[in-house]
Design a protein around this motif. Structure first.
Motif, short mmCIF file in Angstrom:
data_model
loop_
_atom_site.label_atom_id
_atom_site.label_comp_id
_atom_site.label_asym_id
_atom_site.label_seq_id
_atom_site.Cartn_x
_atom_site.Cartn_y
_atom_site.Cartn_z
N ALA A 173 -0.03 -0.05 18.36
CA ALA A 173 0.67 0.85 17.46
C ALA A 173 0.97 0.17 16.13
CB ALA A 173 1.96 1.34 18.10
N GLN A 174 1.34 -1.10 16.18
CA GLN A 174 1.64 -1.83 14.97
C GLN A 174 0.39 -2.01 14.11
OE1 GLN A 174 3.54 -5.59 15.69
NE2 GLN A 174 3.97 -5.99 13.54
N VAL A 175 -0.72 -2.32 14.76
CA VAL A 175 -1.98 -2.48 14.04
C VAL A 175 -2.37 -1.16 13.37
CG1 VAL A 175 -4.47 -2.80 14.33
CG2 VAL A 175 -2.88 -4.40 15.39
N ALA A 176 -2.29 -0.06 14.10
CA ALA A 176 -2.67 1.24 13.56
C ALA A 176 -1.81 1.63 12.37
CB ALA A 176 -2.60 2.30 14.66
N ALA A 214 -2.82 2.81 0.45
CA ALA A 214 -2.31 2.20 -0.78
C ALA A 214 -3.41 1.64 -1.67
CB ALA A 214 -1.31 1.09 -0.43
N GLY A 215 -4.61 1.45 -1.14
CA GLY A 215 -5.73 0.98 -1.95
C GLY A 215 -5.51 -0.38 -2.57
N ALA A 216 -5.47 -0.42 -3.90
CA ALA A 216 -5.36 -1.68 -4.64
C ALA A 216 -3.94 -2.21 -4.74
CB ALA A 216 -5.96 -1.53 -6.03
N SER A 217 -2.97 -1.47 -4.21
CA SER A 217 -1.58 -1.91 -4.30
C SER A 217 -0.91 -1.81 -2.92
CB SER A 217 -0.81 -1.05 -5.31
OG SER A 217 -1.43 -1.08 -6.59
N PRO A 218 -1.40 -2.59 -1.95
CA PRO A 218 -0.88 -2.48 -0.57
C PRO A 218 0.55 -2.98 -0.46
CG PRO A 218 -2.31 -4.38 -0.76
CD PRO A 218 -2.43 -3.65 -2.06
N PRO A 219 1.33 -2.44 0.48
CA PRO A 219 2.71 -2.89 0.68
C PRO A 219 2.74 -4.34 1.17
CG PRO A 219 2.02 -1.46 2.46
CD PRO A 219 0.94 -1.39 1.43
N THR A 220 3.80 -5.03 0.79
CA THR A 220 3.93 -6.44 1.18
C THR A 220 5.19 -6.70 2.00
OG1 THR A 220 5.08 -6.94 -0.90
CG2 THR A 220 2.69 -7.25 -0.86
N ASP A 221 5.89 -5.63 2.41
CA ASP A 221 7.17 -5.80 3.09
C ASP A 221 7.09 -5.58 4.60
OD1 ASP A 221 6.62 -3.12 2.82
OD2 ASP A 221 8.69 -2.54 2.41
N GLN A 222 5.91 -5.24 5.12
CA GLN A 222 5.78 -5.00 6.56
C GLN A 222 4.57 -5.73 7.12
OE1 GLN A 222 5.74 -0.69 6.76
NE2 GLN A 222 7.97 -0.60 6.95
N ILE A 223 4.39 -6.98 6.71
CA ILE A 223 3.26 -7.76 7.17
C ILE A 223 3.44 -8.12 8.65
CG2 ILE A 223 1.89 -9.85 6.81
CD1 ILE A 223 1.75 -7.87 4.51
N PRO A 224 2.45 -7.88 9.48
CA PRO A 224 2.57 -8.24 10.91
C PRO A 224 2.67 -9.75 11.11
CG PRO A 224 0.79 -6.66 10.55
CD PRO A 224 1.22 -7.16 9.20
N SER A 225 2.96 -10.16 12.32
CA SER A 225 3.05 -11.58 12.64
C SER A 225 1.71 -12.26 12.40
CB SER A 225 3.43 -11.75 14.11
OG SER A 225 2.40 -11.26 14.95
N ASP A 268 -10.11 -11.22 12.37
CA ASP A 268 -11.21 -11.43 13.31
C ASP A 268 -12.00 -10.14 13.56
OD1 ASP A 268 -10.80 -14.12 13.69
OD2 ASP A 268 -9.77 -13.92 15.62
N GLN A 269 -11.27 -9.04 13.64
CA GLN A 269 -11.91 -7.75 13.93
C GLN A 269 -12.53 -7.11 12.69
OE1 GLN A 269 -12.19 -6.49 17.12
NE2 GLN A 269 -11.37 -8.52 17.63
N GLY A 270 -12.32 -7.72 11.52
CA GLY A 270 -12.90 -7.18 10.29
C GLY A 270 -12.15 -5.98 9.74
N PHE A 271 -10.87 -5.83 10.15
CA PHE A 271 -10.08 -4.69 9.70
C PHE A 271 -9.49 -4.91 8.30
CE2 PHE A 271 -8.86 -3.82 14.40
CZ PHE A 271 -10.10 -3.22 14.61
N ILE A 272 -9.21 -6.16 7.96
CA ILE A 272 -8.48 -6.45 6.73
C ILE A 272 -9.10 -7.61 5.96
CG2 ILE A 272 -6.29 -5.65 7.72
CD1 ILE A 272 -5.52 -8.63 8.07
#
Length: 206
Positions: A100-103, A112-123, A132-136
């Motif tokens: 759920a967190q990944v999704a 957000a495109g070129a301006s992604p949020p920086t306040d909810q970065i996962p661990s 690793d999965q090529g998602f980001i």
């Protein structure tokens, strides 16, 4: 004598190197154990880093490459990416909460495109899993782009440089309608990926 030892199965010959089968069996077991131990301790990684396995198994590079080749041929390990090793069939298994967190995170940065949020970065482990999965595309410093967006942005930057000869930070900012912080992160990440290089205040293609 060498031909006889090889024929009788006492030693293995690879190029000019000879190794005894008992030693090879022991070394192969060590690298498999090292890869499995890493993955047990880092359950969100899809493969153990090759250099970590080599160091943990205490093998010099040439012998390590030989043993890895034998492990892959024997289907004891598979190579993943440029520098990863894992047991055949190994897959990362996320908990429901992690899924759920990944999704949620992927949806937030995609929209957000070129301006992604920086306040909810996962661990860090979950972030490494998504890389690793090529998602980001993790540009560092807490700035993470959606991989599909970044691939398209990379194409736009390539085209811009091909047309104009170079791209400055201000030009990149205006091209994507974002802030200086994000444009700088994008360009520095492309430098690190060896797609561009900095010349003065601008970037050119490598």
């Amino acid at each position: 004598a060498v031909a006889g030892a090889v024929r009788d199965g006492h030693v293995l010959q690879r190029g000019t190197r000879l190794v005894a089968h008992p030693w090879l069996d022991s070394a192969l077991a060590r690298i498999v154990e090292s890869a499995v131990a890493f993955l047990n301790a880092n359950s969100l990684r899809s493969a153990a880093p090759r250099e970590h396995v080599r160091s943990a198994s205490a093998l010099e590079p040439a012998l390590f490459d030989l043993v890895v080749g034998e492990a892959v041929s024997a289907a004891r390990l598979v190579e993943r990416g440029a520098n990863g090793l894992a047991p055949p069939g190994y897959e990362v298994s996320l908990t429901a909460g992690q899924s759920a967190q990944v999704a949620a995170f992927r949806e937030a940065i995609k929209s957000a495109g070129a301006s992604p949020p920086t306040d909810q970065i996962p661990s860090p482990p979950l972030l490494a899993y998504m890389v690793d999965q090529g998602f980001i595309a993790d540009a560092g410093g807490g700035i993470v782009f959606d991989a599909e967006f970044f691939a398209a942005a990379t194409g736009q930057i390539r085209e811009y440089i091909a047309s104009a000869g170079s791209i400055s930070l201000a030009e990149a900012r205006d091209l994507f309608g974002t802030s200086r912080k994000y444009a700088q992160a994008m360009l520095e990440y492309l430098d690190a990926q060896r797609i561009t290089r900095r010349v003065g205040d601008s970037r050119v293609l490598r």
